[in-house]
Design a protein around this motif. Structure first.
Motif, PDB file in Angstrom:
ATOM      1  N   THR A  11      -2.171  10.992   3.200  1.00  0.00           N
ATOM      2  CA  THR A  11      -2.623  10.671   4.506  1.00  0.00           C
ATOM      3  C   THR A  11      -2.604   8.970   4.768  1.00  0.00           C
ATOM      4  O   THR A  11      -2.510   8.356   5.993  1.00  0.00           O
ATOM      5  CB  THR A  11      -4.093  11.035   4.723  1.00  0.00           C
ATOM      6  OG1 THR A  11      -5.009  10.477   3.906  1.00  0.00           O
ATOM      7  CG2 THR A  11      -4.123  12.474   4.678  1.00  0.00           C
ATOM      8  N   PHE A  12      -2.695   8.468   3.379  1.00  0.00           N
ATOM      9  CA  PHE A  12      -2.857   6.815   3.519  1.00  0.00           C
ATOM     10  C   PHE A  12      -1.279   6.403   3.840  1.00  0.00           C
ATOM     11  O   PHE A  12      -1.035   5.846   4.891  1.00  0.00           O
ATOM     12  CB  PHE A  12      -3.316   6.449   2.230  1.00  0.00           C
ATOM     13  CG  PHE A  12      -4.389   6.700   1.728  1.00  0.00           C
ATOM     14  CD1 PHE A  12      -5.403   6.853   2.878  1.00  0.00           C
ATOM     15  CD2 PHE A  12      -4.866   6.679   0.418  1.00  0.00           C
ATOM     16  CE1 PHE A  12      -6.742   6.950   2.470  1.00  0.00           C
ATOM     17  CE2 PHE A  12      -6.260   6.923   0.099  1.00  0.00           C
ATOM     18  CZ  PHE A  12      -7.132   7.075   1.152  1.00  0.00           C
ATOM     19  N   HIS A  13      -0.357   7.036   2.950  1.00  0.00           N
ATOM     20  CA  HIS A  13       1.033   6.146   3.392  1.00  0.00           C
ATOM     21  C   HIS A  13       1.763   6.816   4.565  1.00  0.00           C
ATOM     22  O   HIS A  13       2.754   6.018   5.204  1.00  0.00           O
ATOM     23  CB  HIS A  13       2.030   6.329   2.071  1.00  0.00           C
ATOM     24  CG  HIS A  13       2.356   7.632   1.724  1.00  0.00           C
ATOM     25  ND1 HIS A  13       1.700   8.427   0.479  1.00  0.00           N
ATOM     26  CD2 HIS A  13       3.111   8.774   2.156  1.00  0.00           C
ATOM     27  CE1 HIS A  13       2.046   9.570   0.215  1.00  0.00           C
ATOM     28  NE2 HIS A  13       3.027   9.661   1.307  1.00  0.00           N
ATOM     29  N   GLN A  14       1.382   8.263   5.063  1.00  0.00           N
ATOM     30  CA  GLN A  14       2.066   8.851   5.974  1.00  0.00           C
ATOM     31  C   GLN A  14       1.416   7.825   7.270  1.00  0.00           C
ATOM     32  O   GLN A  14       2.345   7.581   8.154  1.00  0.00           O
ATOM     33  CB  GLN A  14       1.709  10.051   6.411  1.00  0.00           C
ATOM     34  CG  GLN A  14       1.830  11.160   5.243  1.00  0.00           C
ATOM     35  CD  GLN A  14       3.723  11.381   5.404  1.00  0.00           C
ATOM     36  OE1 GLN A  14       4.468  10.802   6.223  1.00  0.00           O
ATOM     37  NE2 GLN A  14       3.987  12.281   4.362  1.00  0.00           N
ATOM     38  N   PHE A  35       2.260   9.143  13.224  1.00  0.00           N
ATOM     39  CA  PHE A  35       3.180   9.390  12.103  1.00  0.00           C
ATOM     40  C   PHE A  35       2.186  10.404  11.161  1.00  0.00           C
ATOM     41  O   PHE A  35       2.750  11.448  10.573  1.00  0.00           O
ATOM     42  CB  PHE A  35       3.516   8.062  11.170  1.00  0.00           C
ATOM     43  CG  PHE A  35       4.782   7.538  11.642  1.00  0.00           C
ATOM     44  CD1 PHE A  35       5.428   7.235  10.711  1.00  0.00           C
ATOM     45  CD2 PHE A  35       5.043   7.009  13.064  1.00  0.00           C
ATOM     46  CE1 PHE A  35       6.840   6.712  10.841  1.00  0.00           C
ATOM     47  CE2 PHE A  35       6.234   6.561  13.459  1.00  0.00           C
ATOM     48  CZ  PHE A  35       7.214   6.294  12.313  1.00  0.00           C
ATOM     49  N   LEU A  36       0.982  10.336  11.029  1.00  0.00           N
ATOM     50  CA  LEU A  36       0.288  11.233  10.349  1.00  0.00           C
ATOM     51  C   LEU A  36       0.192  12.602  10.843  1.00  0.00           C
ATOM     52  O   LEU A  36       0.374  13.680  10.215  1.00  0.00           O
ATOM     53  CB  LEU A  36      -1.261  10.893  10.009  1.00  0.00           C
ATOM     54  CG  LEU A  36      -2.460  11.628   9.229  1.00  0.00           C
ATOM     55  CD1 LEU A  36      -1.861  11.695   7.970  1.00  0.00           C
ATOM     56  CD2 LEU A  36      -3.779  11.130   9.281  1.00  0.00           C
ATOM     57  N   GLU A  59       0.647  -1.151  -0.083  1.00  0.00           N
ATOM     58  CA  GLU A  59       0.046   0.002  -0.064  1.00  0.00           C
ATOM     59  C   GLU A  59       1.005   1.247  -0.261  1.00  0.00           C
ATOM     60  O   GLU A  59       0.667   2.269  -0.666  1.00  0.00           O
ATOM     61  CB  GLU A  59      -1.027  -0.036   1.222  1.00  0.00           C
ATOM     62  CG  GLU A  59      -1.885   1.165   1.336  1.00  0.00           C
ATOM     63  CD  GLU A  59      -1.404   2.176   2.176  1.00  0.00           C
ATOM     64  OE1 GLU A  59      -1.955   3.157   2.027  1.00  0.00           O
ATOM     65  OE2 GLU A  59      -0.386   1.951   2.878  1.00  0.00           O
ATOM     66  N   ILE A  60       1.857   1.210   0.736  1.00  0.00           N
ATOM     67  CA  ILE A  60       2.820   2.372   0.948  1.00  0.00           C
ATOM     68  C   ILE A  60       3.638   2.415  -0.494  1.00  0.00           C
ATOM     69  O   ILE A  60       3.633   3.712  -1.065  1.00  0.00           O
ATOM     70  CB  ILE A  60       3.832   2.189   2.068  1.00  0.00           C
ATOM     71  CG1 ILE A  60       3.395   2.259   3.309  1.00  0.00           C
ATOM     72  CG2 ILE A  60       5.079   3.239   1.710  1.00  0.00           C
ATOM     73  CD1 ILE A  60       4.289   1.797   4.525  1.00  0.00           C
ATOM     74  N   PHE A  61       3.936   1.546  -1.157  1.00  0.00           N
ATOM     75  CA  PHE A  61       4.394   1.674  -2.574  1.00  0.00           C
ATOM     76  C   PHE A  61       3.619   2.455  -3.526  1.00  0.00           C
ATOM     77  O   PHE A  61       4.042   3.461  -4.192  1.00  0.00           O
ATOM     78  CB  PHE A  61       4.891   0.324  -3.018  1.00  0.00           C
ATOM     79  CG  PHE A  61       5.421   0.198  -4.506  1.00  0.00           C
ATOM     80  CD1 PHE A  61       6.616   0.681  -5.046  1.00  0.00           C
ATOM     81  CD2 PHE A  61       4.456  -0.035  -5.428  1.00  0.00           C
ATOM     82  CE1 PHE A  61       7.138   0.570  -6.162  1.00  0.00           C
ATOM     83  CE2 PHE A  61       4.793  -0.195  -6.725  1.00  0.00           C
ATOM     84  CZ  PHE A  61       6.023   0.161  -7.156  1.00  0.00           C
TER      85      PHE A  61
END
Length: 397
Positions: free
Chosen positions: A182-185, A212-213, A134-136
Motif C-alpha cells: 500500500t505504501f509503494h503503490q 494508483f493504490l 521510499e519506493i525503493f
C-alpha cells in the motif's frame, strides 16, 4: 499434441516444451542486449533522452509491472486477513504471481538506473525526503517478504525440518505483505504530484496516490481470473467459477468507486469538459476509461461475468486498461508539454520481452515442482508420480 520432455535432477523436474524453448530463446537474446546496456549505457540500446528520461522499462516494467503484481497482496488481504476461506484456493497462485512479478520489476529497476553500479547507494544514503527512496525500500522489503512467504511452500518439499518455523512466521509475514504494498503503490502515483505543470489535466490530480493504490487493488482479481484461465488450460488447475466470480465482483466494486472518484475529481477541478475535447489526449483518456473500466464493470456484473470466458475477458480488459492508464500517465500526459514523441527502440522491446519470458519460465518451473495449484494437491511425494501428472496435465506450455 506431443508429450513434454521431462528432466529430473535432485528431486526437481524440468519440463521442456516448444513454447518454453521459444521463451528461453527470447531470454538469451535479451541477455545479450542487457549486457550491452550495462557496459555502454543507454545511448546504443535505448531511445531515451533528456526530454524523455523515463521510457518503456519504467512505464511498463516498473509502473505497470508493480500494479499487475498487486494480485498477491489484494488476494492475501481477502483470504488471510479477512479470513474469506473460499479464496484460499487462489491465494498461493496469486502470491507466486506477485513474487515473480516483483522480481521482474526489480530487474527492470536496475536496468533503468543510469549508473547501475550505484544501485547499493540507497542502502547507505538515507534520502528521507525522497519518494523514490521510499519506493525503493518498500519494493525491496516486500520482495524479501514474498521470498520468505514462499519458504513455507518450498519447505514442504525441501528442508522439511524448517517448515514448522516458516508456517509459524507466515501470519506475521502476510500482515507485513499486505501493509508494505500500500505504501509503494500509492507513492508511485505520488511521484507525479510535482509534475502538475508538465501533465495534461485529465491525468494530473491530487488524488493520484489514491488512484494508483485503488487500481493496483482492483487489477488483482483481474490477474487472478486471467492466470486461472491459463493454468486451467495448461495445468488442469480447476478453481470453482463461483469463487472467481465472487472475487471479480469485489474488484468490480472497487472499480466503480475508482470511476466515481475520477468523475468527481474532474468535476471539482473544472476539467470534465476535456474528456470530450476531441484531441489526442481526450481520445486516449476515453479509451482508457472504456477499455479498462466501463466494459469490465459491465461484464463482471452481468450473467456473462458468471462464466469462465466472461471472467477471462473481464480480466484481460482490466489488465489492458491498467497498462493504458500507466502509459498515458507517463507518456500521453506529457506529450503536449514536451512537443516531442518517444518511441522505444526494438532493443527496449526485446529486453522487456526477455524479462517477461524469464518470469513466465520461473513461474512454470515453480508450479511444476511445488504445491502452488490445486492440481498439485493430487501429487505424491515421489518424482515418478509428479512426472506422470505433469505429462497428463500439460498443454503446449
Amino acid at each position: 499434441m506431443s508429450k513434454p520432455n521431462i528432466i529430473k535432477f535432485h528431486g526437481l523436474i524440468f519440463t521442456i516444451t516448444a513454447f518454453r524453448a521459444l521463451l528461453t530463446a527470447f531470454v538469451l537474446i535479451g541477455a545479450g542486449i542487457i549486457v550491452t546496456r550495462l557496459l555502454t549505457g543507454f545511448s546504443i540500446v535505448t531511445n531515451l533522452s533528456d526530454a524523455w528520461p523515463w521510457g518503456l522499462w519504467i512505464a511498463f516494467d516498473v509502473f505497470t509491472g508493480v500494479a499487475l503484481a498487486g494480485g498477491g497482496y489484494s488476494t492475501a488481504f481477502l483470504a488471510h486477513i479477512l479470513h474469506c476461506e473460499k479464496y484460499q484456493s487462489v491465494a498461493r497462485c496469486s502470491l507466486l504471481v506477485s513474487l515473480v512479478g516483483y522480481i521482474w520489476v526489480m530487474t527492470a529497476e536496475i536496468l533503468d538506473i543510469g549508473q547501475w553500479l550505484n544501485f547499493w547507494r540507497p542502502f547507505v544514503s538515507w534520502g528521507h525526503d525522497s519518494v523514490l527512496f521510499e519506493i525503493f525500500w518498500c519494493i525491496m522489503i516486500y520482495t524479501s517478504i514474498q521470498v520468505l512467504e514462499f519458504g513455507e511452500i518450498f519447505t514442504e518439499k525441501f528442508g522439511k525440518c524448517f517448515h514448522q518455523y516458516f508456517k509459524k512466521a507466515l501470519p506475521f509475514l502476510l500482515i507485513l505483505g499486505v501493509l508494505f504494498p500500500t505504501f509503494h503503490q500509492a507513492s508511485l502515483g505520488g511521484l507525479f504530484l510535482l509534475a502538475k505543470s508538465r501533465m495534461y489535466a485529465l491525468w494530473w490530480s491530487e488524488y493520484l496516490p489514491i488512484f494508483f493504490l485503488m487500481s493496483s487493488f482492483f487489477v488483482g482479481p483481474a490477474t487472478v481470473c486471467v492466470v486461472n484461465w491459463l493454468t486451467r488450460k495448461f495445468f488442469k488447475n480447476d478453481v470453482p467459477v463461483e469463487v472467481l466470480t465472487s472475487i471479480a465482483r469485489l474488484g468490480g466494486k472497487v472499480m466503480l468507486a475508482y470511476l466515481g472518484l475520477k468523475v468527481f475529481d474532474l468535476f471539482m477541478r473544472g476539467q470534465l469538459g476535456l474528456v470530450f475535447y476531441g484531441n489526442l489526449e481526450s481520445d486516449f483518456f476515453l479509451t482508457e476509461m472504456l477499455v479498462g473500466l466501463i466494459l469490465p464493470i459491465m461484464i463482471v456484473f452481468s450473467k456473462y461475468g458468471e462464466t469462465r470466458n466472461g471472467l477471462m475477458l473481464y480480466g484481460v480488459l482490466t489488465c489492458l486498461g491498467l497498462v493504458i492508464n500507466r502509459m498515458n500517465t507517463v507518456f500521453t500526459s506529457m506529450y503536449g508539454h514536451l512537443q516531442s514523441v518517444y518511441i522505444p527502440s526494438i532493443w527496449e522491446f526485446a529486453v522487456t520481452l526477455a524479462i517477461v519470458s524469464m518470469a513466465t519460465l520461473v513461474y512454470c518451473f515453480l508450479v511444476d515442482n511445488f504445491n502452488v495449484l490445486n492440481r498439485n494437491n493430487k501429487l505424491q511425494s515421489d518424482t515418478e508420480a509428479e512426472e506422470k501428472v505433469l505429462e497428463e496435465s500439460h498443454g503446449n506450455i
